[in-house]
Each structure stands twice: as structure tokens, then as C-alpha cells.
Scaffold this motif. Structure first.
Motif, PDB file in Angstrom:
ATOM      1  N   VAL A 279       0.846  -1.196   0.000  1.00 50.18           N
ATOM      2  CA  VAL A 279       0.000   0.000   0.000  1.00 50.18           C
ATOM      3  C   VAL A 279       0.881   1.246   0.000  1.00 50.18           C
ATOM      4  CG1 VAL A 279      -1.949  -1.158   1.090  1.00 50.18           C
ATOM      5  CG2 VAL A 279      -0.239  -0.026   2.521  1.00 50.18           C
ATOM      6  N   ALA A 280       0.256   2.375  -0.298  1.00 46.89           N
ATOM      7  CA  ALA A 280       1.014   3.578  -0.637  1.00 46.89           C
ATOM      8  C   ALA A 280       1.799   4.175   0.519  1.00 46.89           C
ATOM      9  CB  ALA A 280       0.076   4.629  -1.231  1.00 46.89           C
ATOM     10  N   ASP A 281       1.196   4.219   1.725  1.00 47.50           N
ATOM     11  CA  ASP A 281       1.870   4.924   2.815  1.00 47.50           C
ATOM     12  C   ASP A 281       1.397   4.386   4.166  1.00 47.50           C
ATOM     13  OD1 ASP A 281      -0.667   6.160   3.320  1.00 47.50           O
ATOM     14  OD2 ASP A 281      -0.185   7.713   1.848  1.00 47.50           O
ATOM     15  N   HIS A 282       1.986   4.937   5.211  1.00 48.56           N
ATOM     16  CA  HIS A 282       1.710   4.495   6.576  1.00 48.56           C
ATOM     17  C   HIS A 282       0.247   4.731   6.963  1.00 48.56           C
ATOM     18  CE1 HIS A 282       1.784   4.780  11.021  1.00 48.56           C
ATOM     19  NE2 HIS A 282       2.676   3.802  10.919  1.00 48.56           N
ATOM     20  N   VAL A 283      -0.324   5.833   6.512  1.00 49.29           N
ATOM     21  CA  VAL A 283      -1.716   6.157   6.847  1.00 49.29           C
ATOM     22  C   VAL A 283      -2.654   5.108   6.250  1.00 49.29           C
ATOM     23  CG1 VAL A 283      -3.569   7.834   6.533  1.00 49.29           C
ATOM     24  CG2 VAL A 283      -1.251   8.620   7.076  1.00 49.29           C
ATOM     25  N   SER A 306      -0.898  -6.414  18.652  1.00 55.07           N
ATOM     26  CA  SER A 306      -1.300  -5.017  18.771  1.00 55.07           C
ATOM     27  C   SER A 306      -0.898  -4.249  17.516  1.00 55.07           C
ATOM     28  CB  SER A 306      -0.618  -4.388  19.988  1.00 55.07           C
ATOM     29  OG  SER A 306       0.789  -4.318  19.777  1.00 55.07           O
ATOM     30  N   TRP A 307      -1.470  -3.035  17.367  1.00 54.33           N
ATOM     31  CA  TRP A 307      -1.082  -2.184  16.244  1.00 54.33           C
ATOM     32  C   TRP A 307       0.412  -1.890  16.277  1.00 54.33           C
ATOM     33  CZ3 TRP A 307      -0.804  -0.500  11.718  1.00 54.33           C
ATOM     34  CH2 TRP A 307      -0.151   0.703  11.408  1.00 54.33           C
ATOM     35  N   GLU A 308       0.976  -1.688  17.464  1.00 52.38           N
ATOM     36  CA  GLU A 308       2.409  -1.380  17.582  1.00 52.38           C
ATOM     37  C   GLU A 308       3.263  -2.525  17.038  1.00 52.38           C
ATOM     38  OE1 GLU A 308       0.111   1.357  19.712  1.00 52.38           O
ATOM     39  OE2 GLU A 308       0.159  -0.858  19.989  1.00 52.38           O
ATOM     40  N   GLU A 309       2.848  -3.761  17.284  1.00 53.14           N
ATOM     41  CA  GLU A 309       3.595  -4.909  16.756  1.00 53.14           C
ATOM     42  C   GLU A 309       3.475  -4.987  15.237  1.00 53.14           C
ATOM     43  OE1 GLU A 309       3.509  -8.564  19.745  1.00 53.14           O
ATOM     44  OE2 GLU A 309       1.516  -7.634  19.561  1.00 53.14           O
ATOM     45  N   ILE A 310       2.270  -4.787  14.747  1.00 57.45           N
ATOM     46  CA  ILE A 310       2.061  -4.802  13.289  1.00 57.45           C
ATOM     47  C   ILE A 310       2.866  -3.686  12.636  1.00 57.45           C
ATOM     48  CG2 ILE A 310       0.353  -4.432  11.459  1.00 57.45           C
ATOM     49  CD1 ILE A 310       0.060  -7.151  12.802  1.00 57.45           C
ATOM     50  N   GLU A 311       2.855  -2.524  13.246  1.00 55.84           N
ATOM     51  CA  GLU A 311       3.575  -1.372  12.704  1.00 55.84           C
ATOM     52  C   GLU A 311       5.067  -1.651  12.627  1.00 55.84           C
ATOM     53  OE1 GLU A 311       3.462   3.440  13.437  1.00 55.84           O
ATOM     54  OE2 GLU A 311       3.446   2.112  15.185  1.00 55.84           O
ATOM     55  N   THR A 339       3.674  -2.229   3.893  1.00 51.51           N
ATOM     56  CA  THR A 339       3.977  -0.832   3.591  1.00 51.51           C
ATOM     57  C   THR A 339       5.144  -0.769   2.611  1.00 51.51           C
ATOM     58  OG1 THR A 339       5.559  -0.651   5.402  1.00 51.51           O
ATOM     59  CG2 THR A 339       3.277  -0.115   5.888  1.00 51.51           C
ATOM     60  N   LYS A 340       5.278   0.381   1.971  1.00 48.18           N
ATOM     61  CA  LYS A 340       6.389   0.536   1.026  1.00 48.18           C
ATOM     62  C   LYS A 340       7.755   0.568   1.706  1.00 48.18           C
ATOM     63  CE  LYS A 340       6.504   3.268  -2.490  1.00 48.18           C
ATOM     64  NZ  LYS A 340       6.359   4.474  -3.338  1.00 48.18           N
ATOM     65  N   ASP A 341       7.783   0.833   3.023  1.00 50.73           N
ATOM     66  CA  ASP A 341       9.084   0.839   3.705  1.00 50.73           C
ATOM     67  C   ASP A 341       9.405  -0.520   4.330  1.00 50.73           C
ATOM     68  OD1 ASP A 341       7.114   1.047   5.605  1.00 50.73           O
ATOM     69  OD2 ASP A 341       8.123   2.577   6.809  1.00 50.73           O
ATOM     70  N   HIS A 342       8.692  -1.563   3.929  1.00 53.66           N
ATOM     71  CA  HIS A 342       9.035  -2.914   4.344  1.00 53.66           C
ATOM     72  C   HIS A 342      10.423  -3.253   3.798  1.00 53.66           C
ATOM     73  CE1 HIS A 342       8.952  -7.329   4.555  1.00 53.66           C
ATOM     74  NE2 HIS A 342       7.969  -7.212   5.425  1.00 53.66           N
ATOM     75  N   PRO A 343      11.263  -3.957   4.572  1.00 51.96           N
ATOM     76  CA  PRO A 343      12.634  -4.223   4.110  1.00 51.96           C
ATOM     77  C   PRO A 343      12.721  -5.021   2.812  1.00 51.96           C
ATOM     78  CG  PRO A 343      12.125  -5.449   6.132  1.00 51.96           C
ATOM     79  CD  PRO A 343      11.051  -4.432   5.946  1.00 51.96           C
ATOM     80  N   GLU A 344      11.665  -5.754   2.445  1.00 53.01           N
ATOM     81  CA  GLU A 344      11.711  -6.528   1.199  1.00 53.01           C
ATOM     82  C   GLU A 344      11.135  -5.771   0.008  1.00 53.01           C
ATOM     83  OE1 GLU A 344       9.921 -10.340   1.713  1.00 53.01           O
ATOM     84  OE2 GLU A 344      11.465 -11.056   3.106  1.00 53.01           O
ATOM     85  N   CYS A 345      10.639  -4.572   0.229  1.00 55.75           N
ATOM     86  CA  CYS A 345      10.093  -3.801  -0.892  1.00 55.75           C
ATOM     87  C   CYS A 345      11.230  -3.295  -1.781  1.00 55.75           C
ATOM     88  CB  CYS A 345       9.256  -2.625  -0.389  1.00 55.75           C
ATOM     89  SG  CYS A 345       8.523  -1.661  -1.746  1.00 55.75           S
TER      90      CYS A 345
END
Length: 354
Positions: A279-283, A306-311, A339-345
Motif C-alpha cells: 500500500v502507498a503509505d503508513h496512513v 497489537s497495532w504497535e507490533e504490526i507497525e 507498507t512501502k518501507d518494508h525491508p523486502e520492498c
């Protein structure tokens, strides 16, 4: 001298009109001496009405990342994808995963009970003849018929080839990208060198009911918020949706789609592969996660996090495609959402304008 200049100017115009989009004359000289206009457009991929030769629309997702398949033998998968289709190769001994690279996307394999992509995986290559020749030979090695049929080319080359993978669990269509597009696609992401494969162009999913295609469209609009195209046909005096296309725009000359099509003769297999989308961004990532969690779509591994773990992991998995209208599962096709900042992106920078 003036006459020579006129002749040279005429030759330049002929080359410009007849050659590939990159202005190379090679394709021109490979065409028949009196190639008709329709044949020139067919082979070079110019003038095609196929959606993949046009820029991805606004609000397209950034990348159709990978399809994950379990296969009986990694070695057979390697023969089909690396030797036959010319994909780049990565093997991770710690996870036992084999990755077949094509542009910024991959088909990822691990050994186990074979899983199925419920439709067709469509791949762009540089040379379709090399694919057909190699896989006809490999069919004898693997003792199975791999090349099922030749189809009309939509984006380039003289034909497309419908193939069975080595396990005969998945169908793959190989076709040429429009002539001259290869270098631009290769620049989208760095990775292992590919001998022939260029990109994962389209992943087609067949559904036995048109009402299911409508549910798919509602899913991507409500949960993902991505650009989609709906196509309708008239049946018994009613306009019914029979195609839904989800769009991805990773970079110049590459417009990917995830296409859901009604096929009343199709039976969806029980053991399905999974697909990874970015997806495009963090939001957007946070919003998609919140909606999927509230509807009970998260996988067992993610539902307790939790959201923090997913984030921090920059990804989560959902169990399938749900129609938000009645909360029914349209198809149990797992989605890995990142997210686009995933290390495998592989998209380290914003996709350049198309």
C-alpha cells in the motif's frame, strides 16, 4: 549531395515509423519485407488496446509484490521458472524458499503440499520464442506437457503461450512486453539478473459467480481503498459486473493488475496460494489494518497482535476477500499487506512518473 540528403532523411523517417518505441532498427529489419501495418503493431506491441500498455490510474497501489506457492519439488519449479521463463534466482537455505525474480516482483516457492493460484499468472518476457522452445524441451525432461496452447499476442510478439507449471497445478501465460520497454522495467528495481523474464504483469483470479466479482469490487473499495476498474456485460437484459481489475503502478512502463473474472465453469480449488500487495503509505496501511481487524479478517498469527507490533513488522496477513455488504468470504485467498518501507520492498524511491 542534395539528393543523398533527401534519401537519408527519407530513410530516417521510415526507421522512425517502423521501428520499436526505443527507436532501435533491429525490430524493423526482423519484420517481413512488406509487413502490413496490423502485423507491425502486433509484433511491436504498438497500438494495443490492452490496459497494461497504458499508465496506471490515479490511486493505484504501488506494487503487486509476490505470489507464494507450495510445490512438491523445488528443483522442478526451478527448471520451469528459471530455465524455461528466464527468471532471476534467489535461494534462502535458512527458510528453504526459492524466489523467481521478474522485475520488482517474485514468485516464491517452498516445498509442501502443492497450492494453486485460482486462475492464471501472466508474465512479460523479452523473447516468447525462447520460452516456447525451452519449455517444449523441458516438458520431455519433466515427462509432462507444459505448453498447452498458443494465443493471440496482446502487448507484443507474434503470440502468447499458455503454460502448465511443472506440477500441473498452475497456469502461466507468457507474452512479450511491448518492444523496447525492457530496459525501463529493469530499472524499476535491482535484483538478480534475469535471462528473459521482465515482470509479473497480471494475476488473474477466476470466480464461478458474477455476484462474487461484485463482492470483490466492494472489498477493494472499502477495505483497501485502491484504484479499480469494473467491467460489465449484459446478461438476460441486465448489466452485470464480470471483471474487476485492481491496479498497481510500480514504475515507468509497468502497469500491473490483479484481475478477478467471472467464469461460470470454474471451481475454486481448496488449497490456495497467497498474494502480497504493497500500500502507498503508513496512513493507508493503518487504515486497512483497522478495517480488517474490526471485520475479523486478520489471520490467526496477526489477530492477537497489537497495532504497535504490526507497525514494527510493516506487514499483516488477512485470510481472504470479504464482501463488506454481507460479511461473507468471497474467496479464501490470503493477502499479505505491506507498507512501502518494508525491508523486502524493492521500490526504494517513489515510482517515477509514467
Amino acid at each position: 549531395m542534395e539528393q543523398i540528403k533527401k534519401q537519408m532523411k527519407h530513410l530516417a523517417k521510415v526507421c522512425h515509423d517502423m521501428c520499436a518505441p526505443d527507436q532501435s532498427c533491429v525490430q524493423y529489419w526482423l519484420l517481413p519485407e512488406r509487413a502490413p501495418d496490423w502485423y507491425r503493431k502486433l509484433v511491436l506491441g504498438t497500438g494495443s488496446a490492452d490496459v497494461h500498455v497504458r499508465s496506471a490510474p490515479k490511486d493505484s497501489l504501488p506494487l503487486l509484490g509476490h505470489i507464494d506457492l507450495a510445490v512438491p519439488k523445488l528443483e522442478d519449479a526451478k527448471l520451469f521458472w528459471m530455465e524455461g521463463l528466464g527468471c532471476g534466482e534467489t535461494y534462502n537455505p535458512s527458510t528453504g524458499q526459492l524466489w523467481a525474480h521478474m522485475g520488482p516482483s517474485q514468485i516464491r516457492f517452498h516445498e509442501g503440499n502443492a497450492t494453486t493460484w485460482p486462475g492464471e499468472i501472466r508474465v512479460w518476457v523479452e523473447d516468447i520464442r525462447a520460452v516456447a522452445d525451452m519449455l517444449n524441451m523441458l516438458g520431455r525432461t519433466l515427462d509432462t506437457k507444459i505448453v498447452e496452447e498458443m494465443r493471440e499476442a496482446r502487448t507484443g510478439g507474434e503470440y502468447a503461450a499458455l503454460l502448465h507449471d511443472a506440477a500441473r497445478k498452475n497456469k502461466v501465460e507468457a507474452s512479450e512486453a511491448p518492444s523496447g520497454w525492457g530496459p525501463a522495467i529493469q530499472r524499476i528495481a535491482s535484483g538478480p539478473p534475469c535471462k528473459n523474464a521482465l515482470a509479473l504483469s497480471d494475476a488473474v483470479v477466476h470466480l464461478p459467480k458474477r455476484t462474487q466479482v461484485q463482492g470483490v469490487a466492494r472489498f477493494y473499495e472499502h477495505y483497501i481503498g485502491s484504484a479499480i476498474t469494473k467491467k460489465y456485460a449484459v446478461y438476460e437484459a441486465q448489466a452485470l459486473m464480470d471483471i474487476c481489475m485492481v491496479h498497481f503502478g510500480p514504475g515507468v512502463k509497468l502497469h500491473q493488475t490483479l484481475t478477478y473474472k467471472a467464469d461460470l465453469r470454474y471451481t475454486v480449488p481448496s488449497n490456495l496460494a497467497s498474494v502480497c500487495i504493497y500500500v502507498a503509505d503508513h496512513v493507508q496501511f493503518h487504515l486497512v489494518f483497522a478495517k480488517c481487524k474490526s471485520s475479523g479478517l486478520l489471520s490467526a498469527n496477526c489477530s492477537s497482535k497489537s497495532w504497535e507490533e504490526i507497525e514494527s513488522h510493516k506487514e499483516f496477513t488477512i485470510t481472504g476477500v470479504m464482501d463488506p455488504q454481507d460479511h461473507s468470504i468471497v474467496i479464501a485467498l490470503p493477502h499479505i499487506i505491506r507498507t512501502k518501507d518494508h525491508p523486502e520492498c524493492p521500490l526504494s524511491a517513489p515510482a517515477p512518473s509514467q
